[in-house]
Motif scaffolding. Structure first.
Motif, PDB file in Angstrom:
ATOM      1  N   PHE A 184      49.779  33.567  38.985  1.00 36.46           N
ATOM      2  CA  PHE A 184      48.468  33.264  38.436  1.00 36.46           C
ATOM      3  C   PHE A 184      47.411  33.749  39.413  1.00 36.46           C
ATOM      4  CE2 PHE A 184      49.183  29.701  41.198  1.00 36.46           C
ATOM      5  CZ  PHE A 184      47.925  29.404  41.715  1.00 36.46           C
ATOM      6  N   PHE A 185      46.236  34.046  38.895  1.00 34.68           N
ATOM      7  CA  PHE A 185      45.117  34.411  39.754  1.00 34.68           C
ATOM      8  C   PHE A 185      43.816  34.189  39.003  1.00 34.68           C
ATOM      9  CE2 PHE A 185      46.383  38.183  37.513  1.00 34.68           C
ATOM     10  CZ  PHE A 185      45.207  38.848  37.201  1.00 34.68           C
ATOM     11  N   TYR A 186      42.769  33.928  39.779  1.00 39.15           N
ATOM     12  CA  TYR A 186      41.444  33.692  39.221  1.00 39.15           C
ATOM     13  C   TYR A 186      40.758  35.032  38.985  1.00 39.15           C
ATOM     14  CZ  TYR A 186      41.846  28.736  40.236  1.00 39.15           C
ATOM     15  OH  TYR A 186      42.248  27.438  40.245  1.00 39.15           O
ATOM     16  N   VAL A 187      40.045  35.101  37.880  1.00 34.58           N
ATOM     17  CA  VAL A 187      39.352  36.337  37.525  1.00 34.58           C
ATOM     18  C   VAL A 187      38.097  35.988  36.737  1.00 34.58           C
ATOM     19  CG1 VAL A 187      40.641  36.664  35.380  1.00 34.58           C
ATOM     20  CG2 VAL A 187      39.708  38.644  36.546  1.00 34.58           C
ATOM     21  N   CYS A 188      37.072  36.794  36.877  1.00 31.03           N
ATOM     22  CA  CYS A 188      35.825  36.568  36.135  1.00 31.03           C
ATOM     23  C   CYS A 188      36.012  36.964  34.671  1.00 31.03           C
ATOM     24  CB  CYS A 188      34.689  37.397  36.723  1.00 31.03           C
ATOM     25  SG  CYS A 188      34.234  36.918  38.384  1.00 31.03           S
ATOM     26  N   PRO A 189      35.343  36.272  33.747  1.00 24.85           N
ATOM     27  CA  PRO A 189      35.449  36.651  32.335  1.00 24.85           C
ATOM     28  C   PRO A 189      34.953  38.070  32.062  1.00 24.85           C
ATOM     29  CG  PRO A 189      34.489  34.469  32.543  1.00 24.85           C
ATOM     30  CD  PRO A 189      34.597  35.030  33.924  1.00 24.85           C
ATOM     31  N   SER A 190      34.014  38.548  32.866  1.00 26.04           N
ATOM     32  CA  SER A 190      33.512  39.915  32.661  1.00 26.04           C
ATOM     33  C   SER A 190      34.607  40.944  32.940  1.00 26.04           C
ATOM     34  CB  SER A 190      32.303  40.174  33.552  1.00 26.04           C
ATOM     35  OG  SER A 190      32.651  40.017  34.909  1.00 26.04           O
TER      36      SER A 190
END
Length: 185
Positions: A39-45
């Motif tokens: 898993f990893f965090y990512v911006c919606p853009s």
């Protein structure tokens, strides 16, 4: 240690926001594999960027949703039609009662007035249904497939963390290091 290139988009609470893997800005969107291996965090853009990932659309789910919306629309239209029919029947019964009491001349003028009222009510009902009926909100895709470069980057990062973990475990094990010689040389 391989995992499929299928990531599901999830949201977390604002208090759990962490930096995006790409731009390092705080983000509440997380991409996660089905079995929670990565898993990893990512911006919606970034999810909208075609160079980063592509959405995987489940055609069966889309068709089922469309079919469900059509059925709901048909039920709503049927109910409106039945309500209109009931109102017309009630008005006709009321007219018949008035006609029995009133004269023929009054009947013509009242029926014209009733027709105008019916048209006004129909317009009001159609306007109210138009206000209720809003365009369906397009849901953002929830399943994504990373481009090969980003996917390979995730795989190599996962391998490096596993290698580092194994090395830490080896260093903790006292039998990993050679023992002091016990005999004289």
């Amino acid at each position: 240690m391989s995992f499929p290139n299928v990531y599901t988009h999830r949201k977390v609470a604002e208090s759990n926001a962490k930096s995006c893997e790409i731009c390092f800005k705080p983000s509440t969107s997380v991409l996660i594999t089905p079995e929670n291996k990565d898993f990893f965090y990512v911006c919606p853009s970034h999810l909208k960027d075609t160079g980063f990932c592509t959405p995987k659309i489940d055609q069966a789910a889309v068709e089922a949703r469309r079919k469900k919306e059509l059925e709901e629309e048909m039920e709503r239209v049927k109910k409106e039609y039945e309500e209109r029919q009931k109102k017309k029947k009630e008005k006709e019964k009321a007219k018949e009662k008035k006609d029995d009491k009133g004269k023929e001349k009054d009947k013509d003028s009242k029926s014209d007035d009733d027709k105008k009222e019916d048209k006004k009510e129909d317009k009001k009902e159609s306007e109210s249904t138009e206000e209720v009926k809003s365009p369906p909100v397009e849901e953002e895709p929830r399943v994504f497939e990373l481009k090969s470069a980003f996917y390979q980057q995730r795989l190599s990062k996962k391998r490096q963390t596993e290698i580092a973990k194994r090395n830490r475990e080896r260093l903790r094990d006292p039998s990993f290091f050679p023992s002091v010689p016990k005999s004289l040389p």
